[in-house]
Design an enzyme around this catalytic site. Structure first.
Site, PDB file in Angstrom:
ATOM      1  N   HIS A 272       8.263  -6.200   7.106  1.00  0.00           N
ATOM      2  CA  HIS A 272       6.957  -6.018   6.764  1.00  0.00           C
ATOM      3  C   HIS A 272       6.720  -4.450   6.437  1.00  0.00           C
ATOM      4  O   HIS A 272       5.532  -4.290   5.859  1.00  0.00           O
ATOM      5  CB  HIS A 272       5.915  -6.030   8.013  1.00  0.00           C
TER       6      HIS A 272
ATOM      7  N   HIS B   5      -2.315  -6.312  10.889  1.00  0.00           N
ATOM      8  CA  HIS B   5      -0.922  -7.131  10.931  1.00  0.00           C
ATOM      9  C   HIS B   5      -0.129  -5.840  10.559  1.00  0.00           C
ATOM     10  O   HIS B   5      -0.560  -5.005   9.612  1.00  0.00           O
ATOM     11  CB  HIS B   5      -1.029  -8.010   9.692  1.00  0.00           C
TER      12      HIS B   5
ATOM     13  N   GLU C 148       1.979  -5.475   8.198  1.00  0.00           N
ATOM     14  CA  GLU C 148       2.307  -5.412   6.832  1.00  0.00           C
ATOM     15  C   GLU C 148       1.068  -4.677   6.160  1.00  0.00           C
ATOM     16  O   GLU C 148       1.206  -3.695   5.330  1.00  0.00           O
ATOM     17  CB  GLU C 148       2.555  -6.794   6.214  1.00  0.00           C
TER      18      GLU C 148
END
Ligand code: SF4
Length: 299
Positions: free
Chosen positions: A87, A137, A139
């Protein structure tokens, strides 16, 4: 796992159909290979900063090879190797690791790198950057951190249309540039773009959903329309796997999202179905998928 012959005839009464595209994508495969190779060849201890991929069984496998997953750079000692997960990571973290004498092994997926670069481009061009994805998240955290380095940039992550008003409340909206978390659901991305086009005077869009996600989503959708019951295999914390289950349910097909075959043991809907579809997220290894197929065949 890209299947050319997707049909398996179970010896008893159940037929199992595998999605044409499922399981490890190229980014995950490379990251796992690279990390295992580092563990075998390096004389230094190897750590992974955050889960390499969102699959606990793979993390356990790495752990068994003495490759430890840690949550913070503070847990990575000087003189060791630190793997950056698929990620990606904020550039400040990489710089901090190098400054403390840690060797960085970067397993960021090239498709994630592409999103980081597109977000930087939009920020440099003066757009307010909207990342279609979840704030928390890893990423998205990495993409934000990269584009944040552009002076004066405004970057915001928005996951759903109904969050737009609140998230853009005090933010310049005249020129909006859009990128997507790589594992975003296509339908949601298009809805977001449509809604943003109503609030921006100028909208520039990069559809950065990665091809692996696109192919897995479309083959799950296709398969869900052909079977009585869908089994989706992969981490409960994996965005792309969770989206596959949502897509199958959206098609009206009863669906279960499991991490291992053991979760099928009390599944009455599976017992009652004759034609069963199996798919798996991009972070699910082949051996976990095979265990699920073997279990269904044994019923
Ligand atoms: S799902 Fe896409 S972005 Fe994520 S690792 Fe796989 S190819 Fe890369």
């Amino acid at each position: 796992m890209d299947h050319t012959t997707p049909v398996i005839d179970a010896p008893k009464r159940k037929t199992i159909l595998l999605a044409e595209h499922s399981g490890f994508c190229h980014g995950v495969q490379k990251a796992v290979d690279k990390t295992l190779a580092a563990g075998e060849s390096s004389e230094k201890p190897v750590y992974v900063l955050g889960q390499l991929i969102h699959n606990q069984q793979v993390i356990d496998h790495l752990d068994a090879k003495s490759i430890r997953t840690v949550n913070s750079l503070d847990e990575v000692p000087e003189g060791s190797v630190c793997v950056i997960r698929t990620h990606g990571a904020p550039p400040q973290i990489v710089a901090e690791a190098e400054a403390k004498g840690v060797e960085v092994s970067d397993a960021t997926c090239p498709d994630v790198r592409l999103v980081q670069n597109k977000a930087i481009q939009l920020a440099e061009e003066g757009y307010t950057v909207v990342i279609v994805g979840k704030d928390e998240h890893p990423e998205v955290i990495g993409i934000k951190a990269h584009s944040d380095l552009v002076g004066g940039a405004t970057i915001v992550a928005i996951n759903k249309v109904n969050e737009i008003q609140e998230k853009l409340k005090d933010i310049p909206k005249r020129r909006i540039g859009v990128v997507s978390q790589t594992t975003q659901m296509e339908e949601n991305f298009f809805e977001m773009v449509k809604a943003l086009s109503k609030v921006a005077k100028e909208l520039k869009v990069f559809n950065t959903i990665c091809p692996a996600t696109y192919f897995r989503q479309n083959s799950a959708l296709d398969l869900a329309g052909k079977v009585e019951f869908m089994v989706v295999v992969g981490g409960k914390n994996s965005s792309n796997t969770t989206h596959l289950a949502e897509i199958c349910r959206g098609e009206g097909t009863p669906t279960i999202h499991i991490e291992t075959y053991k979760e099928l043991e009390d599944c009455e809907a599976l017992q009652n179905a004759n034609i069963i579809g199996v798919t798996a997220g991009a972070s699910t290894p082949d051996w976990l998928i095979q265990e699920v197929v073997d279990y269904i065949q044994s019923l």
